[in-house]
Design a protein around this motif. Structure first.
Motif, short mmCIF file in Angstrom:
data_model
loop_
_atom_site.label_atom_id
_atom_site.label_comp_id
_atom_site.label_asym_id
_atom_site.label_seq_id
_atom_site.Cartn_x
_atom_site.Cartn_y
_atom_site.Cartn_z
N UNK A 79 1.06 -1.18 0.03
CA UNK A 79 -0.14 0.15 -0.38
C UNK A 79 0.84 1.26 0.27
N UNK A 80 2.20 0.85 0.45
CA UNK A 80 3.23 2.14 0.86
C UNK A 80 3.76 2.57 -0.44
N UNK A 81 3.80 2.02 -1.29
CA UNK A 81 4.51 1.91 -2.66
C UNK A 81 2.55 2.42 -3.61
N UNK A 82 2.04 2.01 -3.42
CA UNK A 82 1.07 2.78 -4.27
C UNK A 82 1.00 3.66 -4.23
N UNK A 83 0.67 4.22 -2.31
CA UNK A 83 0.22 6.19 -1.93
C UNK A 83 1.57 6.49 -3.51
N UNK A 84 2.49 6.41 -2.77
CA UNK A 84 4.27 6.88 -3.10
C UNK A 84 3.57 7.26 -4.97
N UNK A 85 3.64 5.96 -5.85
CA UNK A 85 3.17 6.23 -6.36
C UNK A 85 4.24 5.79 -8.14
N UNK A 86 5.37 5.85 -7.52
CA UNK A 86 6.45 6.11 -8.59
C UNK A 86 6.68 5.10 -9.43
N UNK A 87 7.46 5.62 -10.88
CA UNK A 87 7.26 5.57 -12.07
C UNK A 87 8.09 3.64 -12.15
N UNK A 88 8.83 3.47 -10.94
CA UNK A 88 10.58 2.81 -10.93
C UNK A 88 10.82 2.40 -9.57
N UNK A 89 10.86 1.77 -8.64
CA UNK A 89 10.98 1.13 -7.92
C UNK A 89 12.90 0.54 -7.84
N UNK A 90 13.56 0.34 -7.06
CA UNK A 90 14.54 0.21 -6.82
C UNK A 90 15.08 -0.93 -6.33
N UNK A 91 15.43 -2.18 -5.71
CA UNK A 91 15.77 -2.62 -4.69
C UNK A 91 17.31 -3.83 -4.92
#
Ligand SMILES: Cc1cc2nc3c(=O)[nH]c(=O)nc-3n(C[C@H](O)[C@H](O)[C@H](O)COP(=O)(O)OP(=O)(O)OC[C@H]3O[C@@H](n4cnc5c(N)ncnc54)[C@H](O)[C@@H]3O)c2cc1C
Length: 322
Positions: A79-91
């Motif tokens: 849910x946090x990733x959805x809220x932040x709404x990045x086009x890219x996620x790096x891990x």
């Protein structure tokens, strides 16, 4: 301008090098860099995240996230990733990253490129390169129909420059909505080794069957201590019970990419090479001049390891500790 979100991992209150690599790579793209840190000690990372380029810092400061539980982490982060709404996620393609992010990608119905060794972030476009078939070929990955492009990078693949302590980020805290869990982590029992994990190590000294018996790993430990290195091993010696599986490098062990990899009494079987051929400088010590490891080595020493290793240890002690 879009946003790149970096999921950061830490060890003993400091960011792991792999997370610093990702923050700095994201910062170089010129886009807004957000970061996500979890656990009761996440606060302690804020300064370091900011200094490495994190502009918007998201924290889930819940003690239940101090140790990894796949079910809980996936439910907490999505849910946090959805809220932040990045086009890219790096891990990072750590054990945690490789376990967690496929679960999150499935929840977000988005694409994921795992175990990448090269990354390009330009104008919202993301592409990555990843080894396949134990490094026999490489695939270029691009994303389609992916609301969040998730890239998991191997450690030690991207350059790191000094952090800039004058840079800071803004902090947003998120509450954790605990799901009904089917599993609980009651206790995490650490292995005996206090050494840096192989996948994070900058220098690795790895031993193989050429060491003849378990007790001779002491020779490698001495060399590793002189160099500030971590000790790794081939599968043959893990199978023989000389050292623990956590030290195994290769196809069925860990994938490493240190600056310096010293292979001692290791023949260089394809399955071993699969785990370490991304190392920047490879030194092989083997008494068989035809051992396959020499094909991959930057420098080779043909000789008896029982002569060569103590001499190297002595020289490194002289040069590095005076
Ligand atoms: C499905 C599968 C998965 C595998 N996964 C892995 C993996 O993840 N990691 C891995 O490592 N292997 C893996 N293997 C095993 C791999 O094929 C090799 O058997 C293994 O890597 C060999 O280990 P080694 O180099 O220590 O031993 P050996 O091949 O026996 O080599 C020992 C070397 O030491 C040298 N030597 C002997 N005495 C001395 C001396 N006095 N001084 C200097 N050199 C000396 C010899 O010349 C020789 O080259 C896998 C195999 C399979 C089938």
């Amino acid at each position: 301008m879009g946003q790149i979100l970096v999921f950061v991992e830490s060890s003993k209150g400091a960011l792991k090098r792999s997370s610093i690599e990702l923050l700095q790579a994201a910062a170089q793209s010129g886009e807004t860099v957000a970061a996500l840190a979890v656990g009761s000690a996440a606060d302690a990372l804020v300064k370091e995240i900011g200094a490495n380029g994190g502009q918007e810092i998201h924290l889930i400061k819940d003690a239940s996230l101090d140790s990894y539980n796949p079910e809980l982490f996936a439910a907490a982060l999505t849910p946090v990733i959805e809220k932040v709404g990045p086009h890219t996620l790096l891990a990072s393609a750590s054990s945690l990253g490789r376990d967690l992010f496929p679960r999150i990608a499935a929840r977000l119905k988005t694409g994921l490129a795992s175990d990448c060794t090269e990354l390009s972030l330009q104008g919202g476009q993301v592409s990555a390169r990843r080894p396949m078939y134990s490094g026999k070929c490489f695939a270029s990955a691009e994303f389609e129909n992916s609301p969040v492009k998730i890239v998991l990078m191997r450690a030690n693949q991207l350059p790191v420059k000094a952090a800039d302590p004058s840079k800071t980020g803004t902090v947003t805290e998120h509450a954790l909505t605990k799901p009904d869990l089917k599993t609980l982590i009651k206790e995490v029992v650490k292995g005996t080794s206090e050494k840096l994990d192989l996948t994070e190590a900058n220098i690795i000294v790895a031993g193989g069957r050429g060491l003849k018996e378990a007790g001779n790993f002491k020779l490698l430990q001495d060399l590793a201590d002189a160099l500030g290195a971590t000790v790794g091993a081939s599968r043959a010696v893990v199978d023989a019970g000389w050292v623990s599986h956590s030290m195994q490098v290769g196809q069925t062990g860990k994938t490493v990419a240190p600056t310096l990899y010293i292979a001692v009494g290791v023949s260089g079987a394809i399955q071993h090479l699969a785990g370490m051929s991304g190392s920047k400088v490879i030194v092989a010590i083997n008494n068989d001049a035809n051992a396959p490891i020499f094909q991959k080595a930057t420098y080779g020493i043909v000789g008896d390891l029982f002569d060569v290793v103590p001499k190297l240890t002595e020289e490194f002690r002289k040069v590095l500790h005076h």
